[in-house]
Structure formats: C-alpha cells, structure tokens
Design a protein around this motif. Structure first.
Motif, PDB file in Angstrom:
ATOM      1  N   ILE A   1       0.843  -1.198   0.000  1.00 17.60           N
ATOM      2  CA  ILE A   1       0.000   0.000   0.000  1.00 17.60           C
ATOM      3  C   ILE A   1       0.874   1.242   0.000  1.00 17.60           C
ATOM      4  O   ILE A   1       1.875   1.298   0.712  1.00 17.60           O
ATOM      5  CB  ILE A   1      -0.933   0.012   1.225  1.00 17.60           C
ATOM      6  CG1 ILE A   1      -1.739  -1.290   1.271  1.00 17.60           C
ATOM      7  CG2 ILE A   1      -1.847   1.232   1.203  1.00 17.60           C
ATOM      8  CD1 ILE A   1      -2.531  -1.471   2.533  1.00 17.60           C
ATOM      9  N   MET A   2       0.472   2.216  -0.792  1.00 10.52           N
ATOM     10  CA  MET A   2       1.193   3.488  -0.840  1.00 10.52           C
ATOM     11  C   MET A   2       0.221   4.615  -1.174  1.00 10.52           C
ATOM     12  O   MET A   2      -0.807   4.377  -1.809  1.00 10.52           O
ATOM     13  CB  MET A   2       2.312   3.432  -1.877  1.00 10.52           C
ATOM     14  CG  MET A   2       1.830   3.213  -3.290  1.00 10.52           C
ATOM     15  SD  MET A   2       3.085   2.534  -4.381  1.00 10.52           S
ATOM     16  CE  MET A   2       2.952   0.800  -3.987  1.00 10.52           C
ATOM     17  N   ALA A   3       0.557   5.819  -0.717  1.00  9.03           N
ATOM     18  CA  ALA A   3      -0.241   6.995  -1.076  1.00  9.03           C
ATOM     19  C   ALA A   3       0.063   7.345  -2.524  1.00  9.03           C
ATOM     20  O   ALA A   3       1.192   7.217  -2.990  1.00  9.03           O
ATOM     21  CB  ALA A   3       0.103   8.171  -0.164  1.00  9.03           C
ATOM     22  N   TRP A   4      -0.968   7.785  -3.233  1.00 10.16           N
ATOM     23  CA  TRP A   4      -0.818   8.168  -4.638  1.00 10.16           C
ATOM     24  C   TRP A   4      -1.558   9.480  -4.831  1.00 10.16           C
ATOM     25  O   TRP A   4      -2.741   9.599  -4.513  1.00 10.16           O
ATOM     26  CB  TRP A   4      -1.393   7.072  -5.525  1.00 10.16           C
ATOM     27  CG  TRP A   4      -1.182   7.294  -6.983  1.00 10.16           C
ATOM     28  CD1 TRP A   4      -0.034   7.640  -7.615  1.00 10.16           C
ATOM     29  CD2 TRP A   4      -2.159   7.157  -8.020  1.00 10.16           C
ATOM     30  NE1 TRP A   4      -0.227   7.719  -8.972  1.00 10.16           N
ATOM     31  CE2 TRP A   4      -1.518   7.429  -9.249  1.00 10.16           C
ATOM     32  CE3 TRP A   4      -3.510   6.826  -8.032  1.00 10.16           C
ATOM     33  CZ2 TRP A   4      -2.192   7.386 -10.463  1.00 10.16           C
ATOM     34  CZ3 TRP A   4      -4.178   6.772  -9.241  1.00 10.16           C
ATOM     35  CH2 TRP A   4      -3.518   7.055 -10.440  1.00 10.16           C
ATOM     36  N   TYR A   5      -0.851  10.486  -5.348  1.00 11.60           N
ATOM     37  CA  TYR A   5      -1.415  11.815  -5.552  1.00 11.60           C
ATOM     38  C   TYR A   5      -1.641  12.069  -7.042  1.00 11.60           C
ATOM     39  O   TYR A   5      -0.764  11.795  -7.853  1.00 11.60           O
ATOM     40  CB  TYR A   5      -0.465  12.891  -5.009  1.00 11.60           C
ATOM     41  CG  TYR A   5      -0.302  12.845  -3.516  1.00 11.60           C
ATOM     42  CD1 TYR A   5      -1.094  13.637  -2.707  1.00 11.60           C
ATOM     43  CD2 TYR A   5       0.636  12.014  -2.925  1.00 11.60           C
ATOM     44  CE1 TYR A   5      -0.942  13.615  -1.322  1.00 11.60           C
ATOM     45  CE2 TYR A   5       0.784  11.975  -1.543  1.00 11.60           C
ATOM     46  CZ  TYR A   5       0.000  12.770  -0.761  1.00 11.60           C
ATOM     47  OH  TYR A   5       0.136  12.741   0.599  1.00 11.60           O
ATOM     48  N   THR A   6      -2.800  12.624  -7.352  1.00  9.38           N
ATOM     49  CA  THR A   6      -3.081  13.055  -8.719  1.00  9.38           C
ATOM     50  C   THR A   6      -3.644  14.471  -8.650  1.00  9.38           C
ATOM     51  O   THR A   6      -4.246  14.858  -7.645  1.00  9.38           O
ATOM     52  CB  THR A   6      -4.116  12.136  -9.410  1.00  9.38           C
ATOM     53  OG1 THR A   6      -5.321  12.121  -8.638  1.00  9.38           O
ATOM     54  CG2 THR A   6      -3.582  10.731  -9.575  1.00  9.38           C
ATOM     55  N   GLU A   7      -3.425  15.217  -9.711  1.00  5.73           N
ATOM     56  CA  GLU A   7      -3.970  16.566  -9.732  1.00  5.73           C
ATOM     57  C   GLU A   7      -5.489  16.478  -9.732  1.00  5.73           C
ATOM     58  O   GLU A   7      -6.089  15.696 -10.474  1.00  5.73           O
ATOM     59  CB  GLU A   7      -3.471  17.328 -10.955  1.00  5.73           C
ATOM     60  CG  GLU A   7      -3.792  18.794 -10.875  1.00  5.73           C
ATOM     61  CD  GLU A   7      -3.123  19.618 -11.969  1.00  5.73           C
ATOM     62  OE1 GLU A   7      -3.568  20.755 -12.170  1.00  5.73           O
ATOM     63  OE2 GLU A   7      -2.182  19.133 -12.608  1.00  5.73           O
ATOM     64  N   LYS A   8      -6.091  17.285  -8.875  1.00  4.49           N
ATOM     65  CA  LYS A   8      -7.537  17.250  -8.702  1.00  4.49           C
ATOM     66  C   LYS A   8      -8.247  17.479 -10.036  1.00  4.49           C
ATOM     67  O   LYS A   8      -7.884  18.358 -10.793  1.00  4.49           O
ATOM     68  CB  LYS A   8      -7.957  18.311  -7.694  1.00  4.49           C
ATOM     69  CG  LYS A   8      -9.332  18.098  -7.140  1.00  4.49           C
ATOM     70  CD  LYS A   8      -9.582  18.995  -5.959  1.00  4.49           C
ATOM     71  CE  LYS A   8     -10.765  18.446  -5.200  1.00  4.49           C
ATOM     72  NZ  LYS A   8     -10.848  18.980  -3.884  1.00  4.49           N
ATOM     73  N   GLY A   9      -9.248  16.656 -10.286  1.00  2.00           N
ATOM     74  CA  GLY A   9     -10.052  16.793 -11.484  1.00  2.00           C
ATOM     75  C   GLY A   9      -9.605  15.943 -12.660  1.00  2.00           C
ATOM     76  O   GLY A   9     -10.332  15.790 -13.627  1.00  2.00           O
ATOM     77  N   TYR A  10      -8.402  15.380 -12.596  1.00  3.47           N
ATOM     78  CA  TYR A  10      -7.920  14.581 -13.717  1.00  3.47           C
ATOM     79  C   TYR A  10      -8.480  13.165 -13.720  1.00  3.47           C
ATOM     80  O   TYR A  10      -8.570  12.538 -14.758  1.00  3.47           O
ATOM     81  CB  TYR A  10      -6.382  14.525 -13.728  1.00  3.47           C
ATOM     82  CG  TYR A  10      -5.794  15.669 -14.504  1.00  3.47           C
ATOM     83  CD1 TYR A  10      -5.518  15.549 -15.852  1.00  3.47           C
ATOM     84  CD2 TYR A  10      -5.550  16.882 -13.898  1.00  3.47           C
ATOM     85  CE1 TYR A  10      -4.994  16.602 -16.568  1.00  3.47           C
ATOM     86  CE2 TYR A  10      -5.026  17.943 -14.602  1.00  3.47           C
ATOM     87  CZ  TYR A  10      -4.750  17.796 -15.932  1.00  3.47           C
ATOM     88  OH  TYR A  10      -4.242  18.836 -16.648  1.00  3.47           O
ATOM     89  N   MET A  11      -8.805  12.668 -12.551  1.00  5.14           N
ATOM     90  CA  MET A  11      -9.319  11.308 -12.488  1.00  5.14           C
ATOM     91  C   MET A  11     -10.736  11.342 -11.954  1.00  5.14           C
ATOM     92  O   MET A  11     -10.989  11.877 -10.881  1.00  5.14           O
ATOM     93  CB  MET A  11      -8.437  10.443 -11.582  1.00  5.14           C
ATOM     94  CG  MET A  11      -7.086  10.245 -12.178  1.00  5.14           C
ATOM     95  SD  MET A  11      -6.084   8.950 -11.438  1.00  5.14           S
ATOM     96  CE  MET A  11      -7.199   7.710 -10.973  1.00  5.14           C
ATOM     97  N   THR A  12     -11.633  10.800 -12.724  1.00  2.00           N
ATOM     98  CA  THR A  12     -13.004  10.695 -12.258  1.00  2.00           C
ATOM     99  C   THR A  12     -13.439   9.250 -12.380  1.00  2.00           C
ATOM    100  O   THR A  12     -13.015   8.527 -13.285  1.00  2.00           O
ATOM    101  CB  THR A  12     -13.962  11.594 -13.070  1.00  2.00           C
ATOM    102  OG1 THR A  12     -13.893  11.202 -14.443  1.00  2.00           O
ATOM    103  CG2 THR A  12     -13.599  13.059 -12.931  1.00  2.00           C
ATOM    104  N   PHE A  13     -14.270   8.847 -11.465  1.00  2.00           N
ATOM    105  CA  PHE A  13     -14.793   7.487 -11.453  1.00  2.00           C
ATOM    106  C   PHE A  13     -16.304   7.599 -11.292  1.00  2.00           C
ATOM    107  O   PHE A  13     -16.816   7.573 -10.173  1.00  2.00           O
ATOM    108  CB  PHE A  13     -14.152   6.685 -10.308  1.00  2.00           C
ATOM    109  CG  PHE A  13     -12.665   6.569 -10.450  1.00  2.00           C
ATOM    110  CD1 PHE A  13     -12.107   5.569 -11.237  1.00  2.00           C
ATOM    111  CD2 PHE A  13     -11.813   7.464  -9.819  1.00  2.00           C
ATOM    112  CE1 PHE A  13     -10.738   5.455 -11.385  1.00  2.00           C
ATOM    113  CE2 PHE A  13     -10.447   7.356  -9.964  1.00  2.00           C
ATOM    114  CZ  PHE A  13      -9.899   6.356 -10.756  1.00  2.00           C
ATOM    115  N   PRO A  14     -17.011   7.746 -12.391  1.00  5.34           N
ATOM    116  CA  PRO A  14     -18.455   8.023 -12.297  1.00  5.34           C
ATOM    117  C   PRO A  14     -19.252   6.912 -11.631  1.00  5.34           C
ATOM    118  O   PRO A  14     -20.314   7.177 -11.087  1.00  5.34           O
ATOM    119  CB  PRO A  14     -18.884   8.224 -13.750  1.00  5.34           C
ATOM    120  CG  PRO A  14     -17.769   7.695 -14.592  1.00  5.34           C
ATOM    121  CD  PRO A  14     -16.543   7.709 -13.774  1.00  5.34           C
ATOM    122  N   LYS A  15     -18.765   5.684 -11.626  1.00  3.58           N
ATOM    123  CA  LYS A  15     -19.517   4.599 -10.977  1.00  3.58           C
ATOM    124  C   LYS A  15     -19.172   4.442  -9.506  1.00  3.58           C
ATOM    125  O   LYS A  15     -19.864   3.733  -8.792  1.00  3.58           O
ATOM    126  CB  LYS A  15     -19.252   3.274 -11.710  1.00  3.58           C
ATOM    127  CG  LYS A  15     -19.865   3.245 -13.096  1.00  3.58           C
ATOM    128  CD  LYS A  15     -19.709   1.879 -13.711  1.00  3.58           C
ATOM    129  CE  LYS A  15     -20.409   1.805 -15.048  1.00  3.58           C
ATOM    130  NZ  LYS A  15     -20.383   0.457 -15.606  1.00  3.58           N
TER     131      LYS A  15
END
Length: 161
Positions: free
Chosen positions: A142-156
């Motif tokens: 397990i590790m923390a993973w950062y992405t720029e807000k708004g780039y990844m969406t998971f509609p389900k």
C-alpha cells in the motif's frame, strides 16, 4: 635605456581584495544615486500556480504465501468472499476501483485497488480484512498516490461516506 624595478607579484588574494573593494565602492555610489531618485516599485513576482492534489491509496495485490494455481472448492469460496469484500468497500465509498492484472511480466502481481481513505493505516486495515488476504492467498502493498484534482473521475464509484 632605463630599467625599472620588477613589478611585485600579484597574488590571488590581492585580486580578491581588489574585487571586494571595487564592489563596495560601486555599491556605495549606486546607493548614493538611488537616494536622489524616487524609489521605483519592483515588478510584482508571478506566483507559481497552486496545484490542488487528491490523495488516494494504491493497494497492490500480490500472490500470498498460501497462493496455489488450483481451483479447489476452498479457493472458489475464498474468491467469492474476496469479491464480496470489494463490493462492500465500494458500497461504503472507500473503494474507488479495483481489478485483476493480466499480461504482466511478474506473475505474482494479481490486481490493484484504489482506496479513498483518510490514512494509510485505515487503508491497510481495510485491505487486511479481505478474506483472500486473511487466508494468505494474497498479500498487500500500500502506498499513497497523488493526482492533480479533477484529472481522475470514477463516475460509478460511490461518494465517500
């Protein structure tokens, strides 16, 4: 013909002292000249754009010490419980997405999950509650993973509760 006395050797420390003296003289002159003129405001510095990150926890599922390739009734039962665990986590909003790996070079990699939890400890606790992990068929990294807000969406994916 007149001969002159040889010039004294000029050492590097003399050069350094001369340079320091010149700088201080010119700094004093510039300072005096700037007192005569009204001060001009320096152009405003452009602030670096602020990047807003979202943090998730990436859970890598690998073969555990009890993993076997056989499809026994016990293995099938554990797999059903594993999938039910993932469904419950998804319903709670803690699991964003999960799925198995295929066509990878390292066959010990079995799959991954993306958790939406507050801490690494919470993610670890949830991952270790997985019946396949408890049975030793899987182990987790397990590790923390950062992405720029708004780039990844998971509609389900369900919203976090």
């Amino acid at each position: 013909m007149t001969t002159h006395a040889p010039l004294p050797r000029f050492h590097s420390r003399h050069a350094a002292l001369a340079a320091l003296l010149c700088c201080s003289l010119f700094a004093g002159t510039a300072d005096a000249q700037s007192k005569d003129k009204p001060a001009q405001a320096a152009p405003p510095a452009k602030a670096a754009p602020k990047v807003d990150f979202e943090k998730h926890y990436l859970v890598i599922l690998r073969r555990g010490p009890s993993w076997t390739p056989e499809a026994t009734p016990e293995v099938e039962r554990i797999q059903k419980e594993h999938l039910a665990h993932l469904d419950r986590m998804a319903e709670s909003g803690k699991l964003v997405i999960a799925g198995p790996f295929a066509e990878q070079q390292d066959p010990t990699f079995r799959g991954m999950c993306l958790y939406r939890t507050e801490t690494l400890e919470e993610a670890r606790k949830l991952a270790e509650e997985d019946p396949a992990v408890k049975a030793g068929r899987l182990k987790v990294e397990i590790m923390a993973w950062y992405t720029e807000k708004g780039y990844m969406t998971f509609p389900k994916a369900k919203p976090a509760k």
